[in-house]
Design an enzyme around this catalytic site. Structure first.
Site, PDB file in Angstrom:
ATOM      1  N   VAL A   1      72.772  65.740  49.758  1.00 44.50           N
ATOM      2  CA  VAL A   1      73.238  66.781  48.842  1.00 44.50           C
ATOM      3  C   VAL A   1      72.471  66.730  47.520  1.00 44.50           C
ATOM      4  O   VAL A   1      72.166  67.748  46.919  1.00 44.50           O
ATOM      5  CB  VAL A   1      74.767  66.678  48.624  1.00 44.50           C
ATOM      6  CG1 VAL A   1      75.228  67.658  47.559  1.00 44.50           C
ATOM      7  CG2 VAL A   1      75.493  66.954  49.925  1.00 44.50           C
TER       8      VAL A   1
ATOM      9  N   CYS B   1      75.189  61.512  53.383  1.00 42.95           N
ATOM     10  CA  CYS B   1      75.580  62.817  52.848  1.00 42.95           C
ATOM     11  C   CYS B   1      75.239  62.895  51.365  1.00 42.95           C
ATOM     12  O   CYS B   1      74.817  63.932  50.859  1.00 42.95           O
ATOM     13  CB  CYS B   1      77.042  63.130  53.100  1.00 42.95           C
ATOM     14  SG  CYS B   1      78.223  61.844  52.753  1.00 42.95           S
TER      15      CYS B   1
END
Lengths: 458, 466
Positions: free
Chosen positions: A111, A107
């Site tokens: 991002v 993640c």
């Protein structure tokens, strides 16, 4: 009484997952990457992700699980992880010497927006990737899909990076087995060889995470599909992908990229699904089904028949991953069991629900994606009192609290052995499942029977 | 020595061969290594996890909550809220638009459902990037619900596991001192850095009870929020697992004037030392007498048993690779009681001082490593021909594959290893694994036996020639 807090009344929970019935994408990608021979999976993110995934897989397989990490720091999170990944690639080839590095994101790197394709190209341009070695990548944002999606994405990337259509006829068939155990992959290969079919199976974790003890630590165990095998998949005559969630995307890509036609089938768990698989292989490869397989099938039917009175009307509640659930539900209904609940944390989609309904009808409660967690599953179990629960190790709390036998199947299984070595796919796998179910049902009957009706012969 | 990565050379030392001791630790792992280390979140999570009546909500995508769901055997004698897994399970939409609303809703719902004594909200990697103001959300919920809702700044990338310990200490420190009503005895302590794995806190607490010392709180084994609130009333902090908790002890010393001692409860001397340190601190004749009696009774009880195990284990060699270095010190000493020499010792998070001490207590030729990886470790184990590895979940199968015995001294220990009875459990585990008949079937054992036979034959031959 660990879960005594769980109330029976269902309430709507929009913001919250309690006791998840899924985990995040990267662990699936790491597991898939282990199914390539001489491959080192690489986690592009913080150290913790890699440590957690390795621990999870180690607990499940009781075998060493090797993977590297980009070891993100604050700086990498501000300026991007390019420097970390290029350095990692350099170090990995220098020290661990794999044939191939399979990178997945986390993640964090998603991002930040690291462009892995570009970074890998840069590493190549900078001469960090030795000649003949490969680096592939897949995107596995943890905030989408689940561990099964991560597995599917890495499998698809194998095709994207490695498979090539050269026009050479190979006469082989591709099998994409999905997120199953090494024992299942080995069982599929055994069936292919019994049918005399030349097949390429990838990913293939057999003898990677269930290897023998030979007195040495192997950074790269013997098993795994080789890079050249996956490359040659582009020249295969046909692809059979098993499981819609874990395998379909790779099969589709092989079709569009290399023109290899495919059929997607359910995982061959249980007699009907295995029949469909064998039939598909027979037709596409133009072979006849050998007696050895017919004997195994006949034995399954024999046990089903001998014991059908014990299966009849037993109520089952299932929690797990979509592809396994579809086939398992079909098998249980074939055995005349009644399916009360089917829950998966994976956002499996309407097709999943339709497929399950085609076996069970309208009465079964099916829930997937948001809100489909173990807490919800527990609430269902409380209200419907099934005879059997099917799920991973985490279902044991529910099984204990409600005093209902648990059949362990799925990922993860941290508290028993067997899944590494004994398949649930194929006719042999169907036999094993039946044995497990019968043992659970009969042990319970023995335990609960009043003395006068405690039976010797069952 | 074996071939090692250039960047790793400063983190490996062989005592007696390399001159002055120097160790480059406190470094982030080299990118691309198979590090056995975890992240900031992991550090915070393991420290706070055993607080059984608090709510632990993990704010982020589901993975961090899934991997830390009930994997640590921190036992509770009462509530078990800590064994459930709560996650905001952030999805793409929240990653784009922010997760504050979801966090608020999740907290409100959970506190309504479980009525916890306090709540910890763990920030994972992604929270640091999308910029959720979890501090503000926690404050708001705290005001509305009337309980402490404490943000834990544990974004994975913000350092190493040690930084996670720090974040956890800061969270604990916010709770400490919030109960002004309670009083504690003059001879009272807080136990810091014991996590009640396999019930170890209970063993330690019982010792203190017998000594006549009141335990105000344990941070965090079998932990309770109310105990932590009044921890500042204790007269002394006794810190085990110093890597995780010294920071808290220092904060408490500064703000509340509570002195602290670093101790270890592993092994005979270290357990006795720990209890004596506390007794001497209070310098109360009754406590001193109780302590002497306790230690004498326990040591004389277990010593013959340890000796019995030693008969089997004398001359064996061990490798140690654990999280904290303080544990490594105790293990080196405990193994000596069994006649086992430590050939390799390392930790994930040791600091310079720790390694200096380790170098001091180890035998000549011992290899000392910081943040090792499986390839290195396996080569060292093979080179030194060790009989036993002490480590954690990721090391176990490596040892087994090499035909080497194993003892889990990490989260997955099934037997209490602390205190005097812990020493007996430790001996039993080590004995059970090293002496297991299973190794006779391991090819490694056969190879090793052959090698030893050859060496013996060679030395006899040489002796005959000279």
């Amino acid at each position: 009484m660990l879960l005594r807090h769980t109330p029976e009344t269902l309430t709507d929970r929009s913001a919250l997952t309690v006791n998840p019935a899924k985990t995040c994408q990267p662990v699936g990608a790491m597991y898939a990457a282990l199914g390539i021979h001489n491959c080192l999976p690489h986690s592009h993110g913080s150290q913790g992700c890699c440590a957690y995934h390795r621990s999870a897989l180690t607990r499940h397989y009781k075998d060493p699980v090797m993977a590297t990490t980009s070891s993100f720091t604050e700086g990498a999170s501000v300026f991007g992880g390019q420097a970390n990944l290029v350095e990692a690639i350099n170090n990995i080839f220098a020290i661990y010497g794999p044939d191939i590095v399979a990178v997945h994101t986390t993640c964090l790197s998603e991002v930040i927006g690291d462009d892995l394709g570009q970074i890998i190209n840069k590493a190549l341009a900078d001469g960090k990737i030795p000649k003949g070695k490969r680096v592939i990548h897949t995107n596995t944002p943890s905030f989408k899909g689940s561990h099964v999606t991560g597995f599917a994405n890495m499998t698809q990337s194998m095709v994207q990076y490695l498979s090539e259509h050269t026009g050479k006829g190979t006469g082989q068939i591709n099998i994409i087995p999905g997120f199953v155990e090494p024992s299942d992959m080995a069982e599929i290969k055994r069936n292919l060889s019994m049918m005399g079919i030349k097949g390429v199976l990838f990913p293939d974790t057999s003898e990677v995470v269930n290897g023998p003890l030979d007195g040495r630590f192997h950074m790269y165990p013997k098993g795994g599909a080789t890079v050249s095998q996956i490359t040659s998949a582009g020249d295969s005559a046909f692809t059979v992908s098993l499981g819609r969630t874990a395998s379909l995307s790779a099969a589709k890509l092989l079709d569009t990229k290399c023109g290899v036609p495919f059929t997607n089938l359910d995982l061959p768990i249980g007699i009907s699904a295995m029949d469909a698989f064998v039939d598909c292989l027979r037709k596409t490869a133009g072979v006849s089904v050998p007696d050895s397989i017919m004997v195994e099938r006949g034995q399954v039917v024999d046990v089903m028949t001998d014991m059908h009175q014990y299966f009849y009307g037993k109520k089952a509640a299932l929690v797990g991953d979509p592809d396994q659930l579809v086939s398992l539900v079909q098998f249980l209904t074939d055995m005349d069991m009644k399916i009360l609940y089917v829950v998966t944390g994976t956002p499996a989609g309407e097709k999943f629900e339709e497929r399950i309904r085609s076996f069970t009808g309208d009465d079964t409660v099916i829930k997937y994606g948001a809100g489909a967690d173990m807490f919800y599953f527990h609430q269902l179990v409380k209200s419907g009192k099934p005879d059997l629960i099917f799920g991973n190790t985490y279902a044991k709390y529910i099984a204990r609290d409600e005093d209902i036998p648990l059949i362990r199947i799925g990922f993860p299984i941290y508290d028993r052995v067997g899944h590494q070595y004994f398949p649930v796919v194929g006719y042999r796998g169907a036999m094993r499942l039946m044995e497990k179910i019968l043992n659970a049902v009969m042990d319970r009957q023995d335990r609960d029977a009043p003395e006068e009706s405690f039976e010797l012969v069952m | 020595m074996i071939e090692i990565l250039e960047a790793r050379k400063g983190q490996i030392f062989e005592k007696g061969t390399e001159g002055t001791f120097d160790m480059a630790c406190d470094k982030v792992s080299v990118a691309g290594s198979v590090s056995q280390r975890a992240c900031v979140f992991c550090g915070s999570r393991v420290v706070l996890y055993p607080i059984a009546d608090a709510l632990h909500l993990i704010h982020g995508p589901v993975g961090c909550a899934a991997y830390t769901w009930d994997i640590r055997g921190s036992l509770s004698s009462g509530p078990e809220l800590h064994r459930l897994s709560f996650s905001t399970d952030l999805r793409e939409e929240e990653v784009i638009y922010g997760g504050e609303k979801k966090l608020y809703a999740a907290l409100t719902e959970l506190i309504g459902a479980y009525h916890p004594k306090a709540a910890f909200v763990y920030a994972t990697c992604i929270i640091g990037l999308i910029g959720d103001d979890i501090q503000a959300v926690c404050r708001k919920v705290s005001d509305e619900q009337g309980i402490d809702v404490i943000p834990v700044h544990s974004e994975g990338f913000r350092g190493t596991k040690k930084d996670g310990y720090k974040a956890a200490c800061e969270a604990l420190f916010r709770l400490i001192g919030t109960d002004e009503q309670s009083i504690a005895a003059p001879h009272s302590i807080n136990i810091l850095g014991d996590f009640n794995l396999a019930g170890e806190t209970w063993i330690i607490k019982e010792y203190y009870k017998q000594m006549g010392v009141e335990v105000v709180s344990c941070m965090t084994g079998d932990g309770r929020v109310d105990e932590i609130r009044r921890a500042h009333k204790a007269a002394m902090n006794v810190v085990q697992c110093s890597g995780s908790m010294t920071y808290l002890a220092k904060m408490m010393e500064k703000d509340y004037g509570i002195p602290f001692e670093r101790v270890s409860y592993f092994g005979i001397e270290d357990t006795a030392d720990a209890l004596y340190k506390v007794a001497r601190h209070f310098n109360d004749p009754a406590i001193l007498k109780n302590t002497e009696e306790l230690v004498r009774k326990e040591v004389s009880r277990i010593y013959p048993e340890v000796e019995a195990y030693r008969k089997y284990l004398e001359g064996k060699k061990a490798a140690i690779y654990v999280g904290g270095s303080f544990k490594a010190f105790s293990l080196v000493k405990a193994l000596r009681h069994l006649g086992i020499a430590t050939a390799i010792v390392g930790s994930q998070t040791g600091n310079r001082e720790d390694y200096e001490y380790l170098e001091e207590i180890c035998d000549e030729g011992t290899i000392i490593v910081d943040d090792t990886n499986p390839l290195e470790l396996s080569r060292f184990m093979s080179e030194r021909n060790v009989d036993l590895l002490i480590g954690g979940v990721k090391e176990r199968p490596i040892a087994y594959k090499m035909g080497i015995a194993f003892c889990d001294h990490n989260h997955e220990r099934k037997e209490a290893l602390a205190g005097f009875e812990g020493m007996i459990n430790f001996c039993r585990e080590v004995h059970g694994s090293i002496m297991s008949p299973v190794w006779q079937f391991s090819p490694a054992k056969c190879l090793r036996a052959q090698k030893e036979e050859m060496e013996d034959a060679n030395s006899i031959r040489q002796a005959a020639h000279s």
